[in-house]
Structure formats: C-alpha cells, structure tokens
Scaffold this motif. Structure first.
Motif, PDB file in Angstrom:
ATOM      1  N   PHE A  21      13.553   0.243   2.013  1.00 41.32           N
ATOM      2  CA  PHE A  21      13.826  -1.162   2.333  1.00 41.32           C
ATOM      3  C   PHE A  21      13.346  -1.555   3.722  1.00 41.32           C
ATOM      4  N   SER A  22      13.065  -0.584   4.579  1.00 41.56           N
ATOM      5  CA  SER A  22      12.716  -0.895   5.971  1.00 41.56           C
ATOM      6  C   SER A  22      11.211  -1.055   6.192  1.00 41.56           C
ATOM      7  N   TYR A  23      10.410  -1.005   5.130  1.00 34.67           N
ATOM      8  CA  TYR A  23       8.958  -1.087   5.261  1.00 34.67           C
ATOM      9  C   TYR A  23       8.412  -2.296   4.512  1.00 34.67           C
ATOM     10  N   SER A  24       7.401  -2.958   5.100  1.00 34.39           N
ATOM     11  CA  SER A  24       6.760  -4.095   4.429  1.00 34.39           C
ATOM     12  C   SER A  24       5.302  -3.817   4.089  1.00 34.39           C
ATOM     13  N   GLN A  25       4.748  -2.705   4.590  1.00 32.22           N
ATOM     14  CA  GLN A  25       3.365  -2.306   4.313  1.00 32.22           C
ATOM     15  C   GLN A  25       2.360  -3.416   4.665  1.00 32.22           C
ATOM     16  N   GLY A  26       2.543  -4.002   5.814  1.00 32.64           N
ATOM     17  CA  GLY A  26       1.617  -5.026   6.298  1.00 32.64           C
ATOM     18  C   GLY A  26       1.977  -6.440   5.922  1.00 32.64           C
ATOM     19  N   LEU A  27       2.918  -6.614   5.005  1.00 32.78           N
ATOM     20  CA  LEU A  27       3.295  -7.966   4.586  1.00 32.78           C
ATOM     21  C   LEU A  27       3.887  -8.762   5.742  1.00 32.78           C
ATOM     22  N   GLU A  28       4.608  -8.096   6.636  1.00 30.94           N
ATOM     23  CA  GLU A  28       5.204  -8.812   7.762  1.00 30.94           C
ATOM     24  C   GLU A  28       4.124  -9.437   8.649  1.00 30.94           C
ATOM     25  N   TRP A  29       3.030  -8.701   8.882  1.00 34.82           N
ATOM     26  CA  TRP A  29       1.955  -9.281   9.686  1.00 34.82           C
ATOM     27  C   TRP A  29       1.263 -10.413   8.927  1.00 34.82           C
ATOM     28  N   ALA A  30       1.111 -10.268   7.609  1.00 30.65           N
ATOM     29  CA  ALA A  30       0.490 -11.332   6.819  1.00 30.65           C
ATOM     30  C   ALA A  30       1.277 -12.630   6.938  1.00 30.65           C
ATOM     31  N   VAL A  31       2.596 -12.526   6.983  1.00 30.81           N
ATOM     32  CA  VAL A  31       3.435 -13.714   7.175  1.00 30.81           C
ATOM     33  C   VAL A  31       3.275 -14.238   8.598  1.00 30.81           C
ATOM     34  N   GLU A  32       3.304 -13.343   9.575  1.00 32.57           N
ATOM     35  CA  GLU A  32       3.182 -13.732  10.991  1.00 32.57           C
ATOM     36  C   GLU A  32       1.847 -14.423  11.265  1.00 32.57           C
ATOM     37  N   SER A  33       0.781 -13.962  10.605  1.00 33.72           N
ATOM     38  CA  SER A  33      -0.553 -14.503  10.854  1.00 33.72           C
ATOM     39  C   SER A  33      -0.808 -15.818  10.121  1.00 33.72           C
ATOM     40  N   HIS A  51      -2.171  -4.073  -7.803  1.00 33.90           N
ATOM     41  CA  HIS A  51      -3.336  -3.735  -8.632  1.00 33.90           C
ATOM     42  C   HIS A  51      -4.324  -2.831  -7.899  1.00 33.90           C
ATOM     43  N   LEU A  52      -4.569  -3.126  -6.619  1.00 31.67           N
ATOM     44  CA  LEU A  52      -5.660  -2.464  -5.909  1.00 31.67           C
ATOM     45  C   LEU A  52      -5.238  -1.198  -5.179  1.00 31.67           C
ATOM     46  N   ALA A  53      -3.971  -1.090  -4.817  1.00 29.35           N
ATOM     47  CA  ALA A  53      -3.509   0.091  -4.078  1.00 29.35           C
ATOM     48  C   ALA A  53      -2.596   0.970  -4.925  1.00 29.35           C
ATOM     49  N   LEU A  54      -1.530   0.397  -5.433  1.00 28.40           N
ATOM     50  CA  LEU A  54      -0.545   1.207  -6.164  1.00 28.40           C
ATOM     51  C   LEU A  54      -1.102   1.769  -7.457  1.00 28.40           C
ATOM     52  N   ALA A  55      -1.717   0.913  -8.284  1.00 32.86           N
ATOM     53  CA  ALA A  55      -2.180   1.365  -9.600  1.00 32.86           C
ATOM     54  C   ALA A  55      -3.424   2.233  -9.513  1.00 32.86           C
ATOM     55  N   ARG A  56      -4.212   2.085  -8.447  1.00 24.72           N
ATOM     56  CA  ARG A  56      -5.468   2.834  -8.339  1.00 24.72           C
ATOM     57  C   ARG A  56      -5.355   4.109  -7.507  1.00 24.72           C
ATOM     58  N   CYS A  57      -4.282   4.229  -6.715  1.00 24.46           N
ATOM     59  CA  CYS A  57      -4.173   5.401  -5.848  1.00 24.46           C
ATOM     60  C   CYS A  57      -2.791   6.048  -5.933  1.00 24.46           C
ATOM     61  N   GLU A  58      -1.770   5.306  -5.559  1.00 23.17           N
ATOM     62  CA  GLU A  58      -0.461   5.929  -5.408  1.00 23.17           C
ATOM     63  C   GLU A  58       0.122   6.391  -6.746  1.00 23.17           C
ATOM     64  N   ALA A  59       0.068   5.540  -7.767  1.00 23.63           N
ATOM     65  CA  ALA A  59       0.619   5.925  -9.066  1.00 23.63           C
ATOM     66  C   ALA A  59      -0.190   7.048  -9.732  1.00 23.63           C
ATOM     67  N   PRO A 207      -9.017  -3.150   2.287  1.00 24.90           N
ATOM     68  CA  PRO A 207      -9.214  -3.461   3.716  1.00 24.90           C
ATOM     69  C   PRO A 207      -8.254  -4.506   4.256  1.00 24.90           C
ATOM     70  N   GLY A 208      -7.880  -5.492   3.452  1.00 23.82           N
ATOM     71  CA  GLY A 208      -6.956  -6.515   3.927  1.00 23.82           C
ATOM     72  C   GLY A 208      -5.586  -5.932   4.235  1.00 23.82           C
ATOM     73  N   MET A 209      -5.091  -5.088   3.340  1.00 21.48           N
ATOM     74  CA  MET A 209      -3.799  -4.452   3.543  1.00 21.48           C
ATOM     75  C   MET A 209      -3.850  -3.494   4.738  1.00 21.48           C
ATOM     76  N   THR A 210      -4.967  -2.788   4.879  1.00 26.15           N
ATOM     77  CA  THR A 210      -5.125  -1.859   6.000  1.00 26.15           C
ATOM     78  C   THR A 210      -5.158  -2.611   7.331  1.00 26.15           C
ATOM     79  N   LEU A 211      -5.903  -3.720   7.364  1.00 28.33           N
ATOM     80  CA  LEU A 211      -5.958  -4.531   8.578  1.00 28.33           C
ATOM     81  C   LEU A 211      -4.573  -5.070   8.936  1.00 28.33           C
ATOM     82  N   ALA A 212      -3.851  -5.534   7.930  1.00 25.94           N
ATOM     83  CA  ALA A 212      -2.504  -6.062   8.185  1.00 25.94           C
ATOM     84  C   ALA A 212      -1.603  -4.974   8.751  1.00 25.94           C
TER      85      ALA A 212
END
Length: 226
Positions: A21-33, A51-59, A207-212
């Motif tokens: 619950f303590s992680y946003s994985q870059g979403l917090e910066w996306a909101v801030e920006s 679609h691009l991160a969870l289903a293609r790598c983590e899962a 790249p967008g998630m990584t930049l965030a």
C-alpha cells in the motif's frame, strides 16, 4: 478446492503484511506533474502499466517462478529471481520489490505450514524479489497458474487504484468504477502471462513509467515510497 481459493484470497489480500500500500510505482509523480488529473487519466495510466509492464514482465516471471518452485528446482528459482531484479530500472522500483520480497519471505518462514526445504531455499537467496516468495506460497498451496496470475494482477491493480483515489484525488465510487472496468482485462492478461512464461518472452519497455519513477526519487513532497 475451497481451501485453495481461501489461500489465494489470502495472497491477494491488501492485508498481507508486505507494505504494498505504500508504493505508487511512479503514479504519484504523474499526478504531481499534471499528467494524471482525472479518473479517466488515472484509468489510462494504470491500464497502460497493467498491459505493458505487469502482463509482459512481472506476471510471466511469477509463472516461471511458480513452475520452478513446484519442480523443486532451487537453481532455477535463483536464476529467475536474479533476472527479475535486473528488470527493475530505478532505485525505487528495485527497493520496492526487495522490501516486499523480504517481508513476504520472512512471513512465510514464520508460518508453521511452510516446508523446511522452502524456508531453506528462501534463506539462501541474498536478495528476494516480491514475485519469488509469492510464487513459493502459490506453489505450496497448489494454486493453478491462471488463478495465480489473475490474483497477482488483481492485487497490483487494487493497490494502484487506491493510490489514485488518494493522489488525484478521487472518490471511492470512482475507484470502484476503475476496478470494475480494468478487472475485465485481467483474464486475457493472465493468459498472456502464461504464454510468455512458456518461452521466457519477457518485456519491460515502459519508458514513461520508468521516467515517472526516476522523477519521484527527488520529488519534494511525497505520500508514497515510489
């Protein structure tokens, strides 16, 4: 089968004491920006990551680890664990998976029904990515691959939507609308994860998630750790 379902709900529960619950994985910066300022924008951001991160790598990594644990192949577990850690592109994403992995591994070692061989294998891993002990529990509790993938994706989705509710901010009804809409994608994404695991066709080009995530490391005010 009923006990397996209960165990699966346990693994996917937000009450699992791993700190997700303590992680946003870059979403917090996306909101801030200003990139995410509405329910629709939050839903697009989360769907893209799903679609691009969870289903293609983590899962797919989770499924590979699940198979390795079921086969009792500690060397393969260690290899896949190391490869997954290598996919974490920023210090925050790396710290996140290691902290959650450590917390879940410690919990499993303390549970009375965890096999001694599993406890030993977990102890031998110097660094533990979160999918590794999650797959351990799923293997021990005889969870099927598709069920495991669906539950893992759902747990991630629920945490991200709740982060969006706090950050944008959104009302609870908006959060539930997003969960209903995005949950429809999960069965197909779980199938994709199993297919990718068959050939180790992992991708983590976000790249967008990584930049965030990178920008979040130096964000002045923060509610979340990533």
């Amino acid at each position: 089968m009923n006990l397996q379902l209960v165990r699966l709900l346990h693994l996917a529960s937000p009450a699992l004491p791993v700190g997700a619950f303590s992680y946003s994985q870059g979403l917090e910066w996306a909101v801030e920006s200003g990139a995410v300022t509405s329910e629709a924008a939050a839903q697009r951001w989360i769907r893209d990551a799903l679609h691009l991160a969870l289903a293609r790598c983590e899962a797919p990594a989770l499924i590979g680890l699940l198979r390795a644990w079921k086969a009792g192949n500690a060397c393969e577990v260690a290899r896949l664990n190391a490869e997954f850690i290598a996919t974490r592109e920023t210090s925050e994403l790396r710290a996140e998976t290691l902290q959650m992995g450590y917390s879940l591994a410690r919990l499993l070692r303390d549970l009375p029904d965890t096999p001694e061989a599993t406890k030993t294998a977990l102890l031998e891993l110097r660094e533990i990515a979160f999918p590794t002990p999650w797959a351990t529990a799923a293997a021990h509790w005889q969870i099927e691959e598709l069920d495991a993938a669906n539950a893992y994706l759902w747990a991630w989705l629920e945490n991200q939507v709740m982060a969006a509710v706090k950050l944008v901010p959104l009302g609870q009804t908006a959060g539930q609308r997003m969960l209903v809409a995005l949950a429809e994608d999960l069965p197909a994404l779980a199938l994709e994860a199993v297919r990718r695991a068959d050939t180790e066709d992992w991708e983590n080009f976000t790249p967008g998630m990584t930049l965030a995530s990178s920008q979040h490391e130096t964000q002045y005010t923060r509610l979340f750790r990533s």
